[in-house]
Design a protein around this motif. Structure first.
Motif, PDB file in Angstrom:
ATOM      1  N   SER A  96       1.035  -0.978   0.455  1.00 51.63           N
ATOM      2  CA  SER A  96       0.002   0.066   0.021  1.00 51.63           C
ATOM      3  C   SER A  96       1.067   1.258  -0.227  1.00 51.63           C
ATOM      4  N   PHE A  97       1.997   1.344   0.669  1.00 52.07           N
ATOM      5  CA  PHE A  97       2.348   2.523   1.051  1.00 52.07           C
ATOM      6  C   PHE A  97       3.560   2.844  -0.709  1.00 52.07           C
ATOM      7  N   LEU A  98       4.112   1.477  -1.208  1.00 62.08           N
ATOM      8  CA  LEU A  98       4.230   1.034  -2.081  1.00 62.08           C
ATOM      9  C   LEU A  98       3.703   1.827  -3.594  1.00 62.08           C
ATOM     10  N   ILE A 130      -5.778  12.638  -1.959  1.00 64.28           N
ATOM     11  CA  ILE A 130      -5.598  11.305  -2.802  1.00 64.28           C
ATOM     12  C   ILE A 130      -5.533  10.066  -2.744  1.00 64.28           C
ATOM     13  N   PHE A 131      -5.277  10.162  -1.801  1.00 60.46           N
ATOM     14  CA  PHE A 131      -4.012   8.995  -1.317  1.00 60.46           C
ATOM     15  C   PHE A 131      -4.741   8.489   0.083  1.00 60.46           C
ATOM     16  N   SER A 132      -5.306   9.306   0.906  1.00 61.90           N
ATOM     17  CA  SER A 132      -6.387   8.075   2.349  1.00 61.90           C
ATOM     18  C   SER A 132      -7.692   9.231   2.241  1.00 61.90           C
ATOM     19  N   THR A 133      -8.115   8.679   3.744  1.00 60.39           N
ATOM     20  CA  THR A 133     -10.434   9.134   3.260  1.00 60.39           C
ATOM     21  C   THR A 133      -9.287   9.991   4.283  1.00 60.39           C
ATOM     22  N   TYR A 134     -10.824  10.717   3.829  1.00 63.02           N
ATOM     23  CA  TYR A 134     -10.973  11.850   5.378  1.00 63.02           C
ATOM     24  C   TYR A 134     -12.800  12.132   5.302  1.00 63.02           C
ATOM     25  N   PRO A 135     -13.138  12.405   6.166  1.00 69.94           N
ATOM     26  CA  PRO A 135     -14.718  12.769   6.343  1.00 69.94           C
ATOM     27  C   PRO A 135     -14.782  13.787   5.981  1.00 69.94           C
ATOM     28  N   ALA A 197     -12.526   3.689   3.605  1.00 71.28           N
ATOM     29  CA  ALA A 197     -11.594   2.927   3.715  1.00 71.28           C
ATOM     30  C   ALA A 197     -11.977   1.490   3.460  1.00 71.28           C
ATOM     31  N   ILE A 198     -12.568   0.696   4.907  1.00 69.14           N
ATOM     32  CA  ILE A 198     -13.229  -0.581   5.023  1.00 69.14           C
ATOM     33  C   ILE A 198     -12.278  -1.543   5.410  1.00 69.14           C
ATOM     34  N   ASN A 199     -10.558  -0.963   5.303  1.00 69.17           N
ATOM     35  CA  ASN A 199      -9.482  -1.628   5.449  1.00 69.17           C
ATOM     36  C   ASN A 199      -8.457  -0.388   5.945  1.00 69.17           C
ATOM     37  N   PRO A 200      -7.829  -1.294   7.123  1.00 69.90           N
ATOM     38  CA  PRO A 200      -6.411   0.089   7.272  1.00 69.90           C
ATOM     39  C   PRO A 200      -5.315   0.045   6.903  1.00 69.90           C
ATOM     40  N   SER A 201      -5.055  -1.434   6.059  1.00 67.47           N
ATOM     41  CA  SER A 201      -4.267  -1.834   4.700  1.00 67.47           C
ATOM     42  C   SER A 201      -4.305  -0.275   3.707  1.00 67.47           C
ATOM     43  N   ARG A 202      -5.422  -0.035   3.240  1.00 72.14           N
ATOM     44  CA  ARG A 202      -6.421   0.838   2.299  1.00 72.14           C
ATOM     45  C   ARG A 202      -5.420   2.412   2.634  1.00 72.14           C
ATOM     46  N   ASP A 203      -5.833   2.196   4.070  1.00 79.69           N
ATOM     47  CA  ASP A 203      -6.052   3.760   4.380  1.00 79.69           C
ATOM     48  C   ASP A 203      -4.698   4.547   5.145  1.00 79.69           C
ATOM     49  N   LEU A 204      -4.231   3.652   6.278  1.00 84.06           N
ATOM     50  CA  LEU A 204      -2.291   4.121   7.238  1.00 84.06           C
ATOM     51  C   LEU A 204      -1.118   4.035   6.413  1.00 84.06           C
ATOM     52  N   PRO A 205      -1.616   3.422   5.567  1.00 79.93           N
ATOM     53  CA  PRO A 205       0.664   3.094   5.027  1.00 79.93           C
ATOM     54  C   PRO A 205       0.239   4.450   4.075  1.00 79.93           C
ATOM     55  N   PRO A 206      -0.563   4.741   2.960  1.00 80.51           N
ATOM     56  CA  PRO A 206      -0.262   5.391   2.859  1.00 80.51           C
ATOM     57  C   PRO A 206      -0.666   7.142   2.950  1.00 80.51           C
ATOM     58  N   ARG A 207      -1.106   6.833   4.006  1.00 76.12           N
ATOM     59  CA  ARG A 207      -1.362   8.958   4.881  1.00 76.12           C
ATOM     60  C   ARG A 207       0.324   8.093   5.495  1.00 76.12           C
ATOM     61  N   ILE A 208       0.918   7.676   6.315  1.00 77.38           N
ATOM     62  CA  ILE A 208       1.564   7.460   6.348  1.00 77.38           C
ATOM     63  C   ILE A 208       3.479   8.396   5.457  1.00 77.38           C
ATOM     64  N   TRP A 228      -7.687   7.676  12.761  1.00 78.93           N
ATOM     65  CA  TRP A 228      -7.738   5.688  13.658  1.00 78.93           C
ATOM     66  C   TRP A 228      -9.294   5.160  13.572  1.00 78.93           C
ATOM     67  N   ILE A 229      -9.808   5.637  13.012  1.00 78.50           N
ATOM     68  CA  ILE A 229     -10.555   5.162  12.821  1.00 78.50           C
ATOM     69  C   ILE A 229     -11.321   4.472  11.365  1.00 78.50           C
ATOM     70  N   PRO A 230     -10.571   4.572  10.903  1.00 80.61           N
ATOM     71  CA  PRO A 230     -10.242   3.617   9.345  1.00 80.61           C
ATOM     72  C   PRO A 230      -9.409   2.282   9.954  1.00 80.61           C
ATOM     73  N   VAL A 231      -9.158   2.738  10.967  1.00 81.53           N
ATOM     74  CA  VAL A 231      -8.120   1.331  11.567  1.00 81.53           C
ATOM     75  C   VAL A 231      -8.640   0.171  11.957  1.00 81.53           C
ATOM     76  N   THR A 232      -9.558   0.922  13.574  1.00 78.25           N
ATOM     77  CA  THR A 232     -10.127   0.357  13.855  1.00 78.25           C
ATOM     78  C   THR A 232     -11.559   0.148  14.196  1.00 78.25           C
ATOM     79  N   ALA A 233     -12.512   0.923  13.415  1.00 76.89           N
ATOM     80  CA  ALA A 233     -14.110   0.500  12.632  1.00 76.89           C
ATOM     81  C   ALA A 233     -13.898  -0.593  12.130  1.00 76.89           C
TER      82      ALA A 233
END
Length: 271
Positions: A96-98, A130-135, A197-208, A228-233
């Motif tokens: 995801s990061f790559l 473009i890279f991660s989700t925002y509400p 997002a429905i997926n921590p690995s879709r959202d967190l690595p691009p955010r980093i 943290w919401i797209p990671v835990t929810a």
């Protein structure tokens, strides 16, 4: 053991690159093209296509674990070991990061032109989304959490329906395509509040990645530290979805619970 881990890592790397490059580049094209080269629907379709290709690419080797929430759920259910869980999640995160880095490189000129070289999270030329989700601005944190939770419940229920051999599973070759359609359906109906997002690995690595690539730490503090919401929810939604499926469908589909049509069918076969 190490070859298995390597296999898992390489698979997931290629798989996530597939899914995320399709998905993120479609968002980039819509945002940077100012709506002239696609709309919200094209983003939904690109993510669906990416998921389909990702599962076709890696289904055989790793069972196509695309989503950390589902991988954690499989580990909780005892279907995979914690070692495999770690290997899967590292593969997902690296891929995801790559993918984020790839899309950044692909659209660097357009990004620079669109923002005049100033990468922001909010404002008229914001590009972090473009890279991660925002509400959405009108959604509370509780509403955002509930949206991600519910959308992931629908995701896992859909996946279980498509793959449940004891029930009415889809034919093997069509399963990746139907999973892609499922993701498309979630995007069509549940994307407004949070960008699904429905997926921590879709959202967190691009955010980093965006934090490192010029957007800064605001990607974590924006919208009341929404990150943290797209990671835990999704993890909680996935666990709840499995429970729901077991209670409503799987427990009633055990061998001891033959339904009338099945009995008729069995009777016809013996005769």
């Amino acid at each position: 053991q190490s070859t298995t881990a390597t296999k898992i890592l390489l698979t997931l790397l290629s798989l996530f690159l597939f899914t995320q490059v399709f998905g993120l580049s479609s968002v980039a094209q819509v945002v940077l093209g100012k709506g002239n080269t696609g709309q919200y629907l094209s983003i939904n379709m690109a993510f669906g296509i990416g998921v389909t290709l990702g599962i076709y690419a890696a289904g055989k080797i790793s069972g196509a674990h695309l989503n950390a929430a589902i991988t954690v759920t499989q580990c909780v259910l005892g279907n995979i070991s914690s070692k495999t869980l770690v290997a899967y999640v590292i593969g997902q995160f690296l891929g995801s990061f790559l993918a984020a880095a790839t899309v950044f490189a692909l659209y660097y000129d357009a990004l620079y032109d669109y923002t005049n070289g100033s990468f922001t999270v909010t404002g008229p030329t914001a590009t972090a989304m473009i890279f991660s989700t925002y509400p959405a601005s009108n959604v509370s944190l509780q509403g955002a959490f509930f949206t991600e939770f519910t959308a992931t419940v629908m995701l896992i229920l859909g996946i279980l329906v498509i793959h449940d051999e004891k029930n009415n599973a889809a034919v093997k070759g069509a399963q990746p395509m139907l999973t892609g359609v499922l993701v498309l359906g979630i995007g069509l109906g549940m994307g407004l509040n949070t960008g699904y997002a429905i997926n921590p690995s879709r959202d967190l690595p691009p955010r980093i990645f965006t934090a490192m690539a010029g957007w800064g730490m605001e990607v974590f503090s924006a919208d009341h530290s929404w990150w943290w919401i797209p990671v835990t929810a999704p993890i909680l939604g996935s666990l709840f979805g499995v429970l729901l499926y077991k209670l409503c469908i799987e427990f009633h589909n055990q061998p001891g619970h033959e339904t009338e049509p099945e009995k008729d069918q069995a009777g016809m076969e013996t005769s």
